[in-house]
Design an enzyme around this catalytic site. Structure first.
Site, PDB file in Angstrom:
ATOM      1  N   ASP A 461       1.654   4.158  -7.517  1.00  0.00           N
ATOM      2  CA  ASP A 461       1.171   2.844  -7.109  1.00  0.00           C
ATOM      3  C   ASP A 461       0.988   1.977  -8.354  1.00  0.00           C
ATOM      4  O   ASP A 461       0.372   2.401  -9.330  1.00  0.00           O
ATOM      5  CB  ASP A 461      -0.155   2.974  -6.354  1.00  0.00           C
ATOM      6  N   GLU A 504       3.381  -2.173  -3.078  1.00  0.00           N
ATOM      7  CA  GLU A 504       3.620  -1.655  -4.426  1.00  0.00           C
ATOM      8  C   GLU A 504       3.500  -0.141  -4.484  1.00  0.00           C
ATOM      9  O   GLU A 504       3.368   0.427  -5.578  1.00  0.00           O
ATOM     10  CB  GLU A 504       2.618  -2.297  -5.397  1.00  0.00           C
TER      11      GLU A 504
END
Length: 593
Positions: A461, A504
């Site tokens: 992430d 993301e």
């Protein structure tokens, strides 16, 4: 030379006209059955997509309704206690310490740090219960609930001083003449909305709170949801005077049932056209060859359908290509097709092996054949051909050869490949999308369990990605996502798979990989990403970092979801420990790691 019927009037058989009528009847019946099946399939595709949307709506509405009910139930209890204390005359109150600080702390725990406890006095002013933060005068008269009835209201810009939208949850006094007419818990709308960001359906839907009469109270918009929804559901939040409106965005074109239905109808239409064209080819008059008017009709249909034909002579063992077919093929590819008639005595030219094999099988069995073939010439320039070949017989039933209709379908095949690519890859980064990545993960889990081989999973992430979007704009954020996908792919092996799970968040699947190697791969990605620079223009650039969680497939992982959850736990720990680091799942007890 070729005939399409083996019946002859001299033999007492009905003749070619009756045979043509029977073939027409069989063809029409088969096409009627085909289109019936196509209609059933289209309806089934539509029903399956609607059923899938209903399941998602049920899951999302259940999660949001449970969270909303839990929060308001707790707040109702706290406000009841505050209302009972506030409406009690001061000379009759017990000598115990005021409960307001404790009640305020409980409200802030449930609704956020900006929550405040307010009281509505007889003059219609909102005042704090226990601090001196000032009086709040509503921009418009505040609705007062009936005694004992909960009130939920959305006040826009309650005061000029704060300029903040507030969401009120209130309980009225049981005595209409009391100095304190009602007690409210007031929370900034932004804090109320942010509390839902951690729920599982975050980012999947558009959520709106409604009054019991259906009028809007508060709109909760997710960052990646769209306004135009394809499916929606309204759920009553009993006993609260609220309703929950959940809507899903319309699916993208490549996931819509209409696209699959269109492709299915197109394929059925192409097949129907071939069958009807075959009837026209078989409509020649009795004799020892294909009549000129039949060949003329065939050539006209070839020009309309971007096709051609070839004729195989079984006696001479030759293959003659029509002018229309030669116009579709390169000179080298047309030359490669000539040896198809030579049988097994000659090795077929490279790129025509499958077509040669099917033709020889049809010649031996004296039967029709059809298929789609990828052929290429000496320069390896590929071309897709659709071939439908009918066996031809004379009036005595002796096999004479084959007549084949050939159509260039290269553009259609390229479109199919592009649609398949769009359905399996992420349009922004070019790597696997979530659905395709999960499918590959399921296959690798099954293979690893079958052969007892190691399998590792990394969930990654990007750190503070929202800050990048807010500060530099979404185009720079998209550049960061693409740069990460390129860097992550370069740091992995060809057998590994990198996919984008959403936003993301990414994941890497490492077959045949134990924990030490997986940790090394994750650390390698982290180091390369830390060195990345994304240009901003005017000679400026920026960078970003990534956090990663690593886990290994083990016996206690019964599903893909459990494996992802284990890696997510490790990722959350990496975030909590300061970001820009790699953490291992705590549940794993592996010697030397």
């Amino acid at each position: 030379m070729f005939r399409t019927s083996s019946e002859s009037p001299a033999s007492g058989n009905p003749g070619p006209r009756a045979d043509a009528r029977r073939r027409l009847l069989r063809t029409l019946l088969s096409l009627l059955l085909l289109w019936g099946l196509v209609l059933i399939a289209v309806l089934q595709l539509r029903a399956l997509q609607g059923e899938h949307a209903d399941i998602r709506l049920q899951r999302i509405s259940t999660a949001v309704a449970a969270e909303t009910g839990r929060r308001f139930e707790a707040i109702g209890t706290l406000l009841g206690a505050a209302q009972a204390w506030a409406t009690q005359p001061e000379d009759t109150r017990p000598n115990a310490q005021s409960p307001y600080p404790l009640l305020t702390s409980g409200c802030r725990r449930e609704l956020g740090a900006g929550c405040r406890l307010l009281r509505l006095d007889a003059e219609g002013r909102l005042q704090p219960l226990h601090d001196d933060s000032g009086t709040i005068l509503p921009a418009r008269p505040l609705p007062l609930p009936a005694p004992g009835v909960a009130l939920i209201a959305h006040l826009e810009a309650v005061t000029a001083a704060t300029g903040t939208d507030l969401l009120l949850y209130g309980v009225a006094a049981t005595d209409s003449g009391a100095a304190v007419r009602a007690v409210y818990a007031a929370v900034p709308v932004r804090d109320f909305i942010d509390a839902y960001a951690t729920l599982p359906p975050a980012g999947e839907a558009r959520i709106e709170l409604l009054h019991a009469d259906g009028s809007p109270l508060l709109e909760i918009l997710r960052a990646d949801a769209v306004a135009a929804a394809g499916y929606s559901r309204i759920v009553a939040l009993t006993p609260l005077p609220l309703r929950l409106h959940v809507s899903l965005p319309a699916p993208p074109l490549y996931q819509d049932w209409r696209l699959a239905a269109a492709l299915l109808i197109a394929a059925a239409g192409l097949y129907s056209g071939r069958r009807l064209l075959g009837l026209r080819q078989a409509a020649g008059k009795p004799g020892d060859g294909v009549e000129p008017d039949t060949l003329l009709a065939l050539r006209q249909s070839q020009r309309l359908g971007r096709g051609g034909h070839w004729v195989y002579d079984a006696r001479l063992r030759t293959l003659k290509l029509s002018d229309e077919l030669r116009a579709l093929l390169s000179e080298a590819l047309a030359a490669n097709l000539q040896p198809l008639a030579a049988g097994d005595d000659v090795t077929p030219a490279p790129g025509t092996e499958q077509l040669h094999s099917d033709l020889q099988r049809a010649i031996v069995n004296e039967c029709e054949f059809a298929g789609e073939y990828r052929v290429s010439d000496a320069r390896d320039q590929p071309q897709w051909l659709s071939v439908h070949a009918d066996a031809s017989y004379n009036s005595e039933g002796r096999y004479l050869g084959h007549i084949a209709y050939v159509q260039d379908i290269t553009e259609r095949k390229q479109l199919e490949l592009e649609l398949r690519r769009l359905a399996t890859t992420d349009s922004l980064t070019g790597i696997l999308n979530r659905g395709s990545f999960l499918d590959r993960t399921a296959e690798e889990i099954a293979r690893a369990r079958r052969y007892g081989r190691p399998l590792s999973l990394i969930v990654l992430d990007l750190d503070d990605f929202k800050t990048i979007n807010d500060r530099f704009g979404h185009p720079v954020g998209d550049q960061c996502l693409r740069a990460f996908a390129e860097t992550g792919t370069a740091c992995l092996r060809r057998a590994d798979r990198l996919g984008r799970l959403g936003g993301e968040e990414f994941a890497a699947l490492l077959p045949e990989t134990g924990l030490p190697a997986a940790l090394g791969a994750a650390e390698r990605i982290r180091e390369h990403v830390q060195r990345l620079r994304v240009p901003l223009g005017d000679g400026l650039d920026t960078g970003f970092t990534v956090s990663a969680g690593v886990t290994l497939l083990s016996d206690h992982h019964q599903s893909i979801e459990q494996l992802l959850a284990a890696a997510d736990r490790a990722l959350y720990r990496a975030k909590a420990e300061g970001r820009n680091r790699v953490c291992l799942d705590n549940d794993l007890q592996v010697e030397g790691v």
